[in-house]
Enzyme design. Structure first.
Site, PDB file in Angstrom:
ATOM      1  N   LYS A 194       1.228   4.119  -2.843  1.00 53.55           N
ATOM      2  CA  LYS A 194       0.888   5.510  -2.521  1.00 53.55           C
ATOM      3  C   LYS A 194       2.066   6.444  -2.770  1.00 53.55           C
ATOM      4  CE  LYS A 194      -3.415   5.450  -1.114  1.00 53.55           C
ATOM      5  NZ  LYS A 194      -4.436   5.865  -2.109  1.00 53.55           N
ATOM      6  N   TYR A 222       0.844  -1.204   0.000  1.00 52.42           N
ATOM      7  CA  TYR A 222       0.000   0.000   0.000  1.00 52.42           C
ATOM      8  C   TYR A 222       0.881   1.258   0.000  1.00 52.42           C
ATOM      9  CZ  TYR A 222      -3.530   3.265   1.938  1.00 52.42           C
ATOM     10  OH  TYR A 222      -4.374   4.320   2.163  1.00 52.42           O
TER      11      TYR A 222
HETATM   12  P1  NAI Z   1     -13.328   3.220   1.423  1.00 51.84           P
HETATM   13  O1  NAI Z   1     -13.044   1.767   1.478  1.00 51.84           O
HETATM   14  O2  NAI Z   1     -14.480   3.751   2.186  1.00 51.84           O
HETATM   15  O3  NAI Z   1     -13.475   3.707  -0.090  1.00 51.84           O
HETATM   16  C1  NAI Z   1     -12.665   3.226  -1.129  1.00 51.84           C
HETATM   17  C2  NAI Z   1     -13.567   2.961  -2.313  1.00 51.84           C
HETATM   18  O4  NAI Z   1     -12.766   2.530  -3.440  1.00 51.84           O
HETATM   19  C3  NAI Z   1     -14.586   1.865  -2.037  1.00 51.84           C
HETATM   20  O5  NAI Z   1     -15.891   2.343  -2.270  1.00 51.84           O
HETATM   21  C4  NAI Z   1     -14.203   0.749  -3.002  1.00 51.84           C
HETATM   22  O6  NAI Z   1     -15.293  -0.022  -3.460  1.00 51.84           O
HETATM   23  C5  NAI Z   1     -13.539   1.543  -4.124  1.00 51.84           C
HETATM   24  N1  NAI Z   1     -12.689   0.698  -4.966  1.00 51.84           N
HETATM   25  C6  NAI Z   1     -11.821  -0.243  -4.543  1.00 51.84           C
HETATM   26  N2  NAI Z   1     -11.260  -0.857  -5.606  1.00 51.84           N
HETATM   27  C7  NAI Z   1     -11.787  -0.270  -6.708  1.00 51.84           C
HETATM   28  C8  NAI Z   1     -11.593  -0.482  -8.101  1.00 51.84           C
HETATM   29  N3  NAI Z   1     -10.750  -1.431  -8.553  1.00 51.84           N
HETATM   30  N4  NAI Z   1     -12.278   0.288  -8.978  1.00 51.84           N
HETATM   31  C9  NAI Z   1     -13.139   1.243  -8.518  1.00 51.84           C
HETATM   32  N5  NAI Z   1     -13.386   1.461  -7.201  1.00 51.84           N
HETATM   33  C10 NAI Z   1     -12.697   0.712  -6.307  1.00 51.84           C
HETATM   34  O7  NAI Z   1     -11.974   3.963   1.901  1.00 51.84           O
HETATM   35  P2  NAI Z   1     -11.655   5.518   2.145  1.00 51.84           P
HETATM   36  O8  NAI Z   1     -11.133   5.651   3.506  1.00 51.84           O
HETATM   37  O9  NAI Z   1     -12.780   6.366   1.699  1.00 51.84           O
HETATM   38  O10 NAI Z   1     -10.393   5.719   1.161  1.00 51.84           O
HETATM   39  C11 NAI Z   1     -10.410   6.554   0.019  1.00 51.84           C
HETATM   40  C12 NAI Z   1      -8.961   6.776  -0.439  1.00 51.84           C
HETATM   41  O11 NAI Z   1      -8.254   7.504   0.563  1.00 51.84           O
HETATM   42  C13 NAI Z   1      -8.171   5.488  -0.655  1.00 51.84           C
HETATM   43  O12 NAI Z   1      -7.305   5.660  -1.754  1.00 51.84           O
HETATM   44  C14 NAI Z   1      -7.359   5.357   0.606  1.00 51.84           C
HETATM   45  O13 NAI Z   1      -6.204   4.592   0.418  1.00 51.84           O
HETATM   46  C15 NAI Z   1      -7.066   6.815   0.904  1.00 51.84           C
HETATM   47  N6  NAI Z   1      -6.736   7.084   2.299  1.00 51.84           N
HETATM   48  C16 NAI Z   1      -7.703   7.063   3.259  1.00 51.84           C
HETATM   49  C17 NAI Z   1      -7.384   7.390   4.562  1.00 51.84           C
HETATM   50  C18 NAI Z   1      -8.421   7.534   5.624  1.00 51.84           C
HETATM   51  O14 NAI Z   1      -8.079   8.076   6.700  1.00 51.84           O
HETATM   52  N7  NAI Z   1      -9.649   7.077   5.405  1.00 51.84           N
HETATM   53  C19 NAI Z   1      -5.979   7.653   4.966  1.00 51.84           C
HETATM   54  C20 NAI Z   1      -5.050   7.689   3.874  1.00 51.84           C
HETATM   55  C21 NAI Z   1      -5.430   7.408   2.587  1.00 51.84           C
END
Ligand code: NAI
Length: 300
Positions: free
Chosen positions: A170, A166
């Site tokens: 990133k 990951y």
């Molecule tokens: P989440 O799990 O709620 O949302 C991620 C979304 O991406 C999900 O709806 C999932 O279905 C979708 N997804 C996964 N694989 C996919 C694909 N192949 N094609 C299309 N959609 C796909 O997670 P969250 O927390 O909203 O994360 C959003 C972004 O922020 C991610 O990139 C995560 O790594 C990043 N992030 C989040 C943090 C946090 O504090 N929540 C911290 C650092 C980074």
């Protein structure tokens, strides 16, 4: 207190917009007049399974008077990225901004991860950026306008135990931003990166008692600005969470100069404090800025 950020008629693709932060991006963009392509496969946090999450978000945006269409294409494949951009073009005839936010987690220590854990994570986060941005780029260059927002993480920039694939993905996005920001500048394309912290299913149980302070909408406000006409920033990493917005950057120091003859390893050992000192660092805007710094130190 604030003015409009300018989305009239603009079309924004948000990947991973079915849940969490991406969902908040989609709502805020629509609220500010953007036409939004809500992309999501609707899988679990580890990327397995699928659901109608994207369509659900679209229905909710429409109920609020916004304009959105759903795409269930996976950004993890070249075909999925192409189909997503095609969907935007067929539906709205343009792509003005892409927020690449889709992500999955497969936390395992380095010695225990499977081959599939490595490729699944790299394919969504880093591969996903290439798969969506390459077809979108063509349209942005033609229209001489584009905004790209990538999503990195503290893990990628600073490190988190158990997240090697990951973090590597990133951090790779930063390399991509650095180059696209240089290549895009002459075409009116700005490329920036968010490092978010928000209470979502991905961070469940990690933010403790203050979780409810980390509303994803704090992140969405910054993403919406970065995706807007009002944004003229390029090549910046903004760190956002709980209402605090800051900047993370890579600095280079003038360092230690050994003289024209190659130093001995012992000379390096004795100078290590001066080599590692962060005094007088600069924030380079490209590789050329570091070359210029080296030339300055050499007195050339
Ligand atoms: P989440 O799990 O709620 O949302 C991620 C979304 O991406 C999900 O709806 C999932 O279905 C979708 N997804 C996964 N694989 C996919 C694909 N192949 N094609 C299309 N959609 C796909 O997670 P969250 O927390 O909203 O994360 C959003 C972004 O922020 C991610 O990139 C995560 O790594 C990043 N992030 C989040 C943090 C946090 O504090 N929540 C911290 C650092 C980074």
């Amino acid at each position: 207190m604030s003015g409009p950020v300018g989305f009239d008629g603009r079309v924004v693709i948000v990947t991973g917009a079915g849940h969490g932060i991406g969902r908040a991006h989609a709502f805020m963009l629509a609220e500010h007049g953007a036409r939004v392509v809500v992309n999501d496969v609707g899988g679990a946090v580890d990327g397995t399974g699928s659901s109608g999450a994207a369509e659900q978000v679209v229905q909710e945006i429409r109920a609020l008077g916004g304009t959105a269409v759903a795409s269930t294409d996976s950004v993890a494949t070249v075909e999925g990225g192409a189909a997503l951009v095609r969907r935007a073009m067929e539906e709205f005839g343009r792509v003005d901004a892409v927020i690449h936010n889709a992500g999955i987690l497969r936390d395992r220590t380095f010695g225990k991860m499977t081959d599939e854990d490595v490729t699944a994570v790299l394919d969504v986060h880093l591969g996903g950026a290439f798969n969506v941005l390459r077809p979108a780029w063509k349209h942005m260059v033609e229209q001489r306008y584009g905004r790209i927002v990538l999503t990195t993480s503290a893990s990628g920039l600073l490190g988190t135990f158990g997240q090697s694939s990951y973090a590597a993905a990133k951090a790779g996005l930063i390399g991509l931003m650095n180059v696209l920001s240089l290549e895009g500048a002459r075409h009116g394309i700005c490329v920036n990166t968010l490092s978010p912290t928000a209470a979502t299913r991905m961070t469940e149980g990690m933010l403790g008692d203050l979780a409810d302070r980390f509303d994803p909408r704090h992140v969405a406000a910054v993403a919406t600005f970065l995706a807007s006409e009002r944004c003229e920033l390029n090549r910046h990493i903004l760190t956002v969470g709980g209402g605090r917005v800051g900047r993370i950057f890579l600095g280079v120091t003038p360092g230690w100069y050994s003289g024209p003859e190659p130093a001995s390893p012992g000379d390096v050992a004795e100078s290590i404090e001066e080599i590692c000192s962060i005094e007088d660092y600069i924030v380079p805007r490209s590789g050329e800025d570091e070359v210029a710094l080296i030339m300055k130190v050499l007195g050339a």
